[in-house]
Structure formats: structure tokens, C-alpha cells
Scaffold this active site. Structure first.
Site, PDB file in Angstrom:
ATOM      1  N   LYS A  89       0.851  -0.957  -0.092  1.00 12.19           N
ATOM      2  CA  LYS A  89       0.083   0.300   0.156  1.00 12.19           C
ATOM      3  C   LYS A  89       0.865   0.828  -0.143  1.00 12.19           C
ATOM      4  O   LYS A  89       1.515   1.449   0.825  1.00 12.19           O
ATOM      5  CB  LYS A  89      -0.788  -0.599   1.231  1.00 12.19           C
ATOM      6  N   ASP A 123      -1.603  -1.605  -4.856  1.00 16.17           N
ATOM      7  CA  ASP A 123      -2.647  -2.061  -3.799  1.00 16.17           C
ATOM      8  C   ASP A 123      -3.540  -0.535  -4.057  1.00 16.17           C
ATOM      9  O   ASP A 123      -2.356   0.347  -3.759  1.00 16.17           O
ATOM     10  CB  ASP A 123      -3.093  -2.773  -3.045  1.00 16.17           C
ATOM     11  N   MET A 124      -4.484  -0.659  -3.783  1.00  9.72           N
ATOM     12  CA  MET A 124      -5.781   0.546  -5.090  1.00  9.72           C
ATOM     13  C   MET A 124      -6.171   1.305  -2.975  1.00  9.72           C
ATOM     14  O   MET A 124      -6.871   0.500  -3.370  1.00  9.72           O
ATOM     15  CB  MET A 124      -6.324   0.634  -5.544  1.00  9.72           C
ATOM     16  N   ARG A 179      -5.007  -6.345 -11.295  1.00  9.18           N
ATOM     17  CA  ARG A 179      -6.093  -6.222 -10.652  1.00  9.18           C
ATOM     18  C   ARG A 179      -7.872  -6.001 -10.383  1.00  9.18           C
ATOM     19  O   ARG A 179      -7.154  -4.908  -9.975  1.00  9.18           O
ATOM     20  CB  ARG A 179      -5.431  -6.453  -9.076  1.00  9.18           C
ATOM     21  N   LYS A 182     -13.886  -4.911  -6.235  1.00 11.62           N
ATOM     22  CA  LYS A 182     -14.800  -4.235  -6.327  1.00 11.62           C
ATOM     23  C   LYS A 182     -14.718  -2.429  -5.960  1.00 11.62           C
ATOM     24  O   LYS A 182     -15.347  -1.704  -6.246  1.00 11.62           O
ATOM     25  CB  LYS A 182     -16.198  -4.386  -5.364  1.00 11.62           C
ATOM     26  N   GLY A 183     -13.381  -2.896  -4.826  1.00 12.48           N
ATOM     27  CA  GLY A 183     -13.211  -1.450  -4.053  1.00 12.48           C
ATOM     28  C   GLY A 183     -14.144  -1.848  -2.478  1.00 12.48           C
ATOM     29  O   GLY A 183     -15.125  -2.458  -2.365  1.00 12.48           O
ATOM     30  N   HIS A 222     -15.063 -12.710  -4.367  1.00 14.16           N
ATOM     31  CA  HIS A 222     -15.460 -14.032  -3.655  1.00 14.16           C
ATOM     32  C   HIS A 222     -17.341 -14.041  -4.264  1.00 14.16           C
ATOM     33  O   HIS A 222     -17.726 -14.832  -3.631  1.00 14.16           O
ATOM     34  CB  HIS A 222     -15.349 -13.426  -2.141  1.00 14.16           C
ATOM     35  N   ARG A 283     -10.231  -0.633  11.392  1.00 16.04           N
ATOM     36  CA  ARG A 283      -9.931   0.141   9.689  1.00 16.04           C
ATOM     37  C   ARG A 283     -11.026  -0.044   9.351  1.00 16.04           C
ATOM     38  O   ARG A 283     -12.124   0.033   8.932  1.00 16.04           O
ATOM     39  CB  ARG A 283      -9.114   0.759   9.479  1.00 16.04           C
TER      40      ARG A 283
HETATM   41  C1  LIG Z   1      -7.035 -10.624  -3.570  1.00 19.42           C
HETATM   42  C2  LIG Z   1      -7.388  -9.471  -3.086  1.00 19.42           C
HETATM   43  C3  LIG Z   1      -7.812  -7.651  -2.688  1.00 19.42           C
HETATM   44  C4  LIG Z   1      -7.880  -6.616  -3.143  1.00 19.42           C
HETATM   45  N1  LIG Z   1      -7.685  -5.836  -2.848  1.00 19.42           N
HETATM   46  C5  LIG Z   1      -7.824  -4.674  -3.246  1.00 19.42           C
HETATM   47  C6  LIG Z   1      -7.664  -3.341  -3.185  1.00 19.42           C
HETATM   48  O1  LIG Z   1      -6.251  -2.876  -3.728  1.00 19.42           O
HETATM   49  N2  LIG Z   1      -7.892  -1.999  -2.963  1.00 19.42           N
HETATM   50  C7  LIG Z   1      -9.709  -2.111  -3.127  1.00 19.42           C
HETATM   51  O2  LIG Z   1     -10.075  -1.086  -2.497  1.00 19.42           O
HETATM   52  N3  LIG Z   1     -10.094  -3.152  -1.813  1.00 19.42           N
HETATM   53  C8  LIG Z   1      -9.425  -4.464  -2.207  1.00 19.42           C
HETATM   54  N4  LIG Z   1      -9.995  -5.757  -2.440  1.00 19.42           N
HETATM   55  C9  LIG Z   1     -11.160  -5.639  -1.693  1.00 19.42           C
HETATM   56  C10 LIG Z   1     -12.498  -6.006  -2.303  1.00 19.42           C
HETATM   57  O3  LIG Z   1     -12.579  -4.554  -3.309  1.00 19.42           O
HETATM   58  C11 LIG Z   1     -13.442  -6.269  -1.926  1.00 19.42           C
HETATM   59  O4  LIG Z   1     -13.815  -5.368  -0.964  1.00 19.42           O
HETATM   60  C12 LIG Z   1     -14.295  -8.066  -1.289  1.00 19.42           C
HETATM   61  O5  LIG Z   1     -13.202  -7.812  -1.742  1.00 19.42           O
HETATM   62  C13 LIG Z   1     -15.537  -8.063  -1.451  1.00 19.42           C
HETATM   63  O6  LIG Z   1     -15.697  -7.967  -2.227  1.00 19.42           O
HETATM   64  P1  LIG Z   1     -16.219  -9.551  -3.231  1.00 19.42           P
HETATM   65  O7  LIG Z   1     -16.338  -8.594  -4.551  1.00 19.42           O
HETATM   66  O8  LIG Z   1     -15.365 -10.471  -2.626  1.00 19.42           O
HETATM   67  O9  LIG Z   1     -17.520  -9.275  -3.611  1.00 19.42           O
HETATM   68  P2  LIG Z   1     -18.997  -9.119  -2.034  1.00 19.42           P
HETATM   69  O10 LIG Z   1     -20.030  -8.807  -2.789  1.00 19.42           O
HETATM   70  O11 LIG Z   1     -18.612  -8.148  -1.026  1.00 19.42           O
HETATM   71  O12 LIG Z   1     -18.907 -10.966  -1.116  1.00 19.42           O
HETATM   72  C14 LIG Z   1     -19.252 -11.797  -2.134  1.00 19.42           C
HETATM   73  C15 LIG Z   1     -19.590 -13.149  -0.958  1.00 19.42           C
HETATM   74  O13 LIG Z   1     -17.855 -13.282  -0.414  1.00 19.42           O
HETATM   75  C16 LIG Z   1     -17.767 -13.001   1.029  1.00 19.42           C
HETATM   76  N5  LIG Z   1     -16.978 -12.168   1.292  1.00 19.42           N
HETATM   77  C17 LIG Z   1     -16.147 -11.174   1.295  1.00 19.42           C
HETATM   78  N6  LIG Z   1     -15.840 -10.359   2.029  1.00 19.42           N
HETATM   79  C18 LIG Z   1     -15.877 -11.367   2.990  1.00 19.42           C
HETATM   80  C19 LIG Z   1     -14.932 -11.364   4.209  1.00 19.42           C
HETATM   81  N7  LIG Z   1     -14.254 -10.396   4.561  1.00 19.42           N
HETATM   82  N8  LIG Z   1     -15.522 -11.922   5.208  1.00 19.42           N
HETATM   83  C20 LIG Z   1     -16.114 -13.173   5.181  1.00 19.42           C
HETATM   84  N9  LIG Z   1     -16.743 -13.872   3.328  1.00 19.42           N
HETATM   85  C21 LIG Z   1     -16.092 -13.089   2.833  1.00 19.42           C
HETATM   86  C22 LIG Z   1     -19.202 -13.529   1.659  1.00 19.42           C
HETATM   87  O14 LIG Z   1     -20.149 -14.257   1.361  1.00 19.42           O
HETATM   88  C23 LIG Z   1     -20.051 -12.472   0.577  1.00 19.42           C
HETATM   89  O15 LIG Z   1     -21.122 -12.715  -0.232  1.00 19.42           O
HETATM   90  C24 LIG Z   1      -9.120  -7.067  -2.371  1.00 19.42           C
HETATM   91  C25 LIG Z   1      -9.805  -8.695  -2.402  1.00 19.42           C
HETATM   92  C26 LIG Z   1      -9.130  -9.569  -2.992  1.00 19.42           C
HETATM   93  C27 LIG Z   1     -10.001 -10.559  -2.782  1.00 19.42           C
END
Ligand SMILES: Cc1cc2nc3c(=O)[nH]c(=O)nc-3n(C[C@H](O)[C@H](O)[C@H](O)COP(=O)(O)OP(=O)(O)OC[C@H]3O[C@@H](n4cnc5c(N)ncnc54)[C@H](O)[C@@H]3O)c2cc1C
Length: 303
Positions: A89, A123-124, A179, A182-183, A222, A283
Site C-alpha cells: 500500500k 494496491d489501490m 487486479r 470491487k473496492g 469472492h 479500520r
Molecule cells: C485479492 C484481493 C485483493 C484486494 N485488493 C484490494 C485493493 O487493492 N483495493 C480495494 O479497494 N479493495 C481490494 N480488495 C477488496 C475488494 O475490493 C472487496 O471489497 C472485497 O473483495 C469484497 O468484495 P467481493 O468482490 O468479494 O464481493 P462481495 O459482494 O463483497 O462478497 C461476495 C461474498 O464473499 C463473501 N465475503 C466477502 N468478503 C468476506 C469477508 N471479509 N469474510 C467472509 N466472507 C466474505 C461473502 O459470502 C459475500 O457474500 C481486494 C480483494 C481481494 C480478494
């Protein structure tokens, strides 16, 4: 509402209790713990990207320490013969204090990764950081096109323009590596979409863009609807496995992860470690109180 209340009292909760919440998502406090997790994942055919926890430092002196931690980390994984990549970061390298110092320190980390033919992902962070993080990427990509990558957040309204910016940087000799996520940050509605449906539509548009342009994409989500769609798209466009990978956070949806691996797709897990886990977890939970639900579920499942 309950989630928000729990998130706001977290800083006053005993560290031990917060650790109960957090340990599922964090390798541990030490580099040894990250090595152990990465080698366990590797045995199951899953790659890792290692993140040293910490962000938004307020003293530029700390940035030098963070740089050295990353350089030592790269040396350590090389000695272990574990092929991993690294995520960092820029605010942990002082980007919000002195952009040029941050560029210099991140450059040193990427140069170290290049020595071993390895890779660093920038990372963003929140919307204040996006212009500078893209500029940091532009500079480092010009010098180390194979060894550095960036992140795009589908929820940002500016993202379609940023895709065009990345397309301009991309060529066969200077490939762009992204990468797509969603954010995670809480942004005002002028800056970021809020509705899940719209964010998912933006995610899909960006994914199609990258795959069609031949830009390497880490599909970081996920969300089963998105991972299903991505697998269909990869098949229909006959995308080779050296053009993409799926990415997930350590401890999140391991069943979905295993299914994607079983289907033969490359998978990388984001493995955070370090002493800053308390601040990081608090945070993250404050920024996205929905995570509390996942965490409570995980807690009850275990208990
Ligand atoms: C490898 C990786 C790198 C990332 N890097 C960044 C970055 O550089 N900048 C940034 O802004 N964001 C980053 N993120 C976070 C990302 O932006 C999302 O906020 C986060 O991944 C949740 O979004 P989702 O796409 O999984 O969908 P969501 O709709 O939020 O989640 C889908 C499903 O996944 C499961 N889930 C999601 N999160 C969790 C959790 N913490 N614990 C348990 N179950 C969960 C739940 O079942 C949920 O219904 C990163 C995520 C990943 C996977």
C-alpha cells in the site's frame, strides 16, 4: 446498525477479542507465519501475494522501515524457494506525506523483486490516492514492465477512463498487469457507485475489457455470480491461463476457492501479516461494517 455499533466500539475492545475476529484473515504477526501460510497454500496448488500490514503512516521515517521490511521479505521467500508475489500500500510508504520519497522507496522494492524475476502489486487505496497510485504505476511500469502491477476498483465512477489510460500503457513489450476488485473504501456517491447490481455490472464491463484487450487480469472477488461469469467468459474467449488468475483474501470463502482451483484455474491468495493487524482489522471493519456479519458468522460457525 448493530454492525456499525460493534465497529465503532472495536478500538476499545480487548485486543484478544479482536484477534478472535481477525486471526482467520491474517497469517500472524511474523514473517515466519506468512512463510508457513504461503507454503501450505502452495502445497494445495494455490499461489500467494504477501502483504505487510500497515497503511497511512504519518512519519516519513517509517517508510524507510517498511521498504526494508519488503526487501527482507523478498530475500526470505527467495531463500525458502517459495514463488510468491508481493502486495503493498503506497500510503504505507508515505505517499500522503511525500510522493517522491514514496516513489523512490517503492521503486527500490520493485527493483529488488526484479532481481528474482518476481512481482509487486500496488494496491489501490481510497479515492484521494487513486491519481497518485496510477502515476506511481505509470513510472514504475515504464522501468519494470514485467515486475509491477496495479489495481482497478469497479465501484469508482472514473474507472472507464482509467481503463483507457491502462490500455495506452499496454503493449507486447510493456504488458499491463491489473487486479480487478470491487473496492473496499467508503466513498461518497459522487465518486463511487453504491448499489451491488451496478458495481457488478461495472466489474463485468472491466473484466471483459481486460480479457478482450489481452491485458493480464487478477480476478479478485469472492462473489460467486462474478466468478461463475468469469469462468464462462474465459471459456468462451478461450483465454489462456497465463493471461489471468483468480484472487481471494486469506480466510475468505475457502470452499469457493477450492472449487475454482479444482476447475483448473490459477488462484492466488492475498496473505497479510504483521503487527499492525489490530489497526488494520479495526479500520477495515469500520470502513465496511458488513464485514462484521461475515466475522460473526465465522465465529458462530467455529463455536
Ligand atoms: C485479492 C484481493 C485483493 C484486494 N485488493 C484490494 C485493493 O487493492 N483495493 C480495494 O479497494 N479493495 C481490494 N480488495 C477488496 C475488494 O475490493 C472487496 O471489497 C472485497 O473483495 C469484497 O468484495 P467481493 O468482490 O468479494 O464481493 P462481495 O459482494 O463483497 O462478497 C461476495 C461474498 O464473499 C463473501 N465475503 C466477502 N468478503 C468476506 C469477508 N471479509 N469474510 C467472509 N466472507 C466474505 C461473502 O459470502 C459475500 O457474500 C481486494 C480483494 C481481494 C480478494
Amino acid at each position: 446498525m448493530i454492525n456499525k455499533i460493534i465497529a465503532s466500539v472495536l478500538p476499545w475492545m480487548p485486543k484478544k477479542i479482536v484477534w478472535l475476529f481477525s486471526k482467520r484473515y491474517i497469517a500472524g504477526e511474523t514473517l515466519d507465519s506468512a512463510v508457513a501460510v504461503a507454503s501450505r497454500l502452495a502445497k494445495n496448488g494455490v499461489s500467494s501475494t504477501i502483504d505487510h500490514l500497515g497503511e497511512y503512516i504519518t512519519d516519513i521515517g517509517e517508510a524507510r522501515m517498511v521498504r526494508d521490511i519488503y526487501k527482507d521479505m523478498i530475500e526470505r521467500f527467495e531463500r525458502e524457494k517459495l514463488s510468491v508475489t508481493y502486495s503493498l500500500k503506497p500510503s504505507n510508504f508515505g505517499m500522503l506525506i511525500d510522493f517522491e520519497v514514496c516513489c523512490q522507496f517503492v521503486r527500490e522494492v520493485v527493483a529488488k523483486a526484479k532481481e528474482y524475476n518476481s512481482f509487486v502489486r500496488i494496491d489501490m487505496e481510497d479515492s484521494r490516492c487513486v491519481d497518485d497510485e496510477l502515476e506511481l504505476y505509470r513510472r514504475l511500469h515504464a522501468e519494470f514492465p514485467q515486475n509491477v502491477g496495479i489495481v482497478i476498483q469497479a465501484y469508482l465512477k472514473r474507472t472507464p477512463n482509467d481503463l483507457l489510460f491502462l490500455e495506452k500503457l499496454h503493449s507486447s513489450s510493456t504488458p499491463v498487469n491489473v487486479r480487478l476488485c470491487k473496492g473496499i473504501y467508503v466513498e461518497p456517491p459522487e465518486i463511487a457507485y453504491k448499489e451491488r447490481k451496478v458495481i457488478n455490472e461495472q466489474y463485468i464491463k472491466a473484466l471483459e475489457f481486460f480479457l478482450q484487450k489481452g491485458i493480464y487480469v487478477g480476478i479478485a472477488t469472492h462473489d460467486r455470480a462474478l466468478t461463475d461469469y468469469a469462468q464462462t467468459l474465459i471459456k468462451s474467449l478461450a483465454v489462456k491461463p497465463d493471461r489471468y488468475e483468480f484472487q481471494m483474501l486469506y480466510g475468505v470463502t475457502p470452499d469457493l476457492r477450492a472449487q475454482i482451483v479444482k476447475a483448473g484455474h490459477p488462484m492466488r491468495v492475498y496473505v497479510p501479516y504483521g503487527k499492525e493487524w489490530f489497526g488494520y482489522s479495526s479500520r477495515r471493519l469500520k470502513e465496511n461494517p458488513h464485514l462484521i456479519t461475515y466475522i460473526l458468522k465465522a465465529l458462530f460457525k467455529r463455536g
